[in-house]
Design a protein around this motif. Structure first.
Motif, PDB file in Angstrom:
ATOM      1  N   LYS A  88      44.475  40.667  40.720  1.00  0.00           N
ATOM      2  CA  LYS A  88      44.366  40.116  42.075  1.00  0.00           C
ATOM      3  C   LYS A  88      43.088  39.308  42.261  1.00  0.00           C
ATOM      4  O   LYS A  88      42.980  38.514  43.199  1.00  0.00           O
ATOM      5  CB  LYS A  88      44.442  41.247  43.099  1.00  0.00           C
ATOM      6  CG  LYS A  88      45.838  41.864  43.208  1.00  0.00           C
ATOM      7  CD  LYS A  88      45.890  42.972  44.240  1.00  0.00           C
ATOM      8  CE  LYS A  88      47.308  43.538  44.340  1.00  0.00           C
ATOM      9  NZ  LYS A  88      47.393  44.655  45.333  1.00  0.00           N
ATOM     10  N   LYS A  90      40.783  36.319  41.255  1.00  0.00           N
ATOM     11  CA  LYS A  90      41.122  34.995  40.731  1.00  0.00           C
ATOM     12  C   LYS A  90      40.731  34.811  39.268  1.00  0.00           C
ATOM     13  O   LYS A  90      41.499  34.270  38.467  1.00  0.00           O
ATOM     14  CB  LYS A  90      40.462  33.917  41.590  1.00  0.00           C
ATOM     15  CG  LYS A  90      40.922  32.510  41.273  1.00  0.00           C
ATOM     16  CD  LYS A  90      40.322  31.500  42.235  1.00  0.00           C
ATOM     17  CE  LYS A  90      40.815  30.093  41.926  1.00  0.00           C
ATOM     18  NZ  LYS A  90      40.255  29.090  42.879  1.00  0.00           N
ATOM     19  N   LYS A  93      43.258  36.429  36.835  1.00  0.00           N
ATOM     20  CA  LYS A  93      44.669  36.200  37.169  1.00  0.00           C
ATOM     21  C   LYS A  93      45.581  36.415  35.968  1.00  0.00           C
ATOM     22  O   LYS A  93      46.698  36.939  36.104  1.00  0.00           O
ATOM     23  CB  LYS A  93      44.857  34.785  37.711  1.00  0.00           C
ATOM     24  CG  LYS A  93      46.304  34.448  38.106  1.00  0.00           C
ATOM     25  CD  LYS A  93      46.417  33.056  38.658  1.00  0.00           C
ATOM     26  CE  LYS A  93      47.858  32.745  39.040  1.00  0.00           C
ATOM     27  NZ  LYS A  93      48.792  32.814  37.898  1.00  0.00           N
ATOM     28  N   ASP A  97      49.254  38.391  35.399  1.00  0.00           N
ATOM     29  CA  ASP A  97      50.448  37.718  34.883  1.00  0.00           C
ATOM     30  C   ASP A  97      51.069  38.479  33.709  1.00  0.00           C
ATOM     31  O   ASP A  97      52.277  38.431  33.498  1.00  0.00           O
ATOM     32  CB  ASP A  97      50.093  36.301  34.434  1.00  0.00           C
ATOM     33  CG  ASP A  97      49.687  35.397  35.599  1.00  0.00           C
ATOM     34  OD1 ASP A  97      50.030  35.741  36.749  1.00  0.00           O
ATOM     35  OD2 ASP A  97      49.027  34.374  35.353  1.00  0.00           O
TER      36      ASP A  97
END
Length: 233
Positions: A88, A90, A93, A97
């Motif tokens: 969560k 940045k 990320k 994924d």
């Protein structure tokens, strides 16, 4: 519960005032169930539970004759939630994924290794190579990935911040230790289904006195025995 027959063998109702705190209730329930089942002459060869610290210690010290396994769903869920939370942010990320793929990899490790703990461990740790697009040189027991050609994807660069965070989770000391005892076959999903049946007859939002609660969980056990798998109440 007998996971092969999908039948409830025993039911125990533990009140929080019977133990030191609510944390001890699960442990107390297990010891009572094991004692009752053994008194009935039933021999337990394997037991599948979550990774409750007290239960792990108890089984290792007091019930070493029983093969103690850990449920895949609980462990995979824990891994996924940790990676999802990290993702969560940045800068991490990529971790998010990959979170679902990594947790799914855990299922494959256990299901494809027939209870061989060392092989499960090597397969699991190979994911740290796989996410960097390296698919061989994993270890002696599992030297390379078994998949075919892969389409290009958002590979994580080894040594990057995202990789370091992924490594912390994947290579966690307790996780790597416990992963060797992942159950290769039977899981606790049927028991979770039974708990849903209990919640139908004894909703958590309502208070029941001891006698009423005991009667309701007995009814739930009887109903579960008669209800085919997959049938909703």
């Amino acid at each position: 519960m007998d996971l092969e027959l999908r039948q409830i063998l025993d039911v125990q109702l533990v009140q929080s005032n019977e133990v030191k705190s609510s944390y001890w209730m699960e442990m107390e329930g297990l010891t009572r169930c094991l004692k009752r089942v053994e008194e009935e002459g039933i021999v337990i060869s394997d037991l599948v539970t979550d990774r409750h610290p007290q239960i792990k210690a108890y089984m290792k010290k007091e019930k070493s004759d029983i093969n103690h396994w850990f449920d895949m769903w609980h462990m995979a869920k824990g891994v996924f939630k940790k990676l999802e939370a990290i993702g969560k942010k940045k800068k991490y990320k990529q971790v998010g994924d990959w979170s679902r793929s990594v947790s799914n990899h855990l299922y494959w490790c256990a299901a494809s290794s027939e209870g061989d703990g060392e092989l499960v461990s090597e397969k699991w740790l190979s994911i740290l190579n796989h996410i960097t697009n390296v698919h061989e040189g994993h270890g002696k027991r599992f030297p390379k990935c078994l998949h075919g050609d892969l389409e290009d994807r958002d590979w994580i660069k080894k040594g990057s911040l995202a990789f370091q965070e992924m490594e912390k989770v994947v290579n966690g000391r307790l996780l790597v230790q416990d992963i060797k005892k992942l159950s290769p076959a039977e899981q606790t999903s049927a028991l979770e289904t039974y708990h849903n049946v209990v919640c139908h007859f004894a909703p958590k939002a309502l208070h029941f006195f001891y006698g009423a609660m005991k009667a309701r969980i007995y009814i739930a056990a009887l109903h579960f025995k008669k209800t085919p798998a997959g049938i909703k109440l």
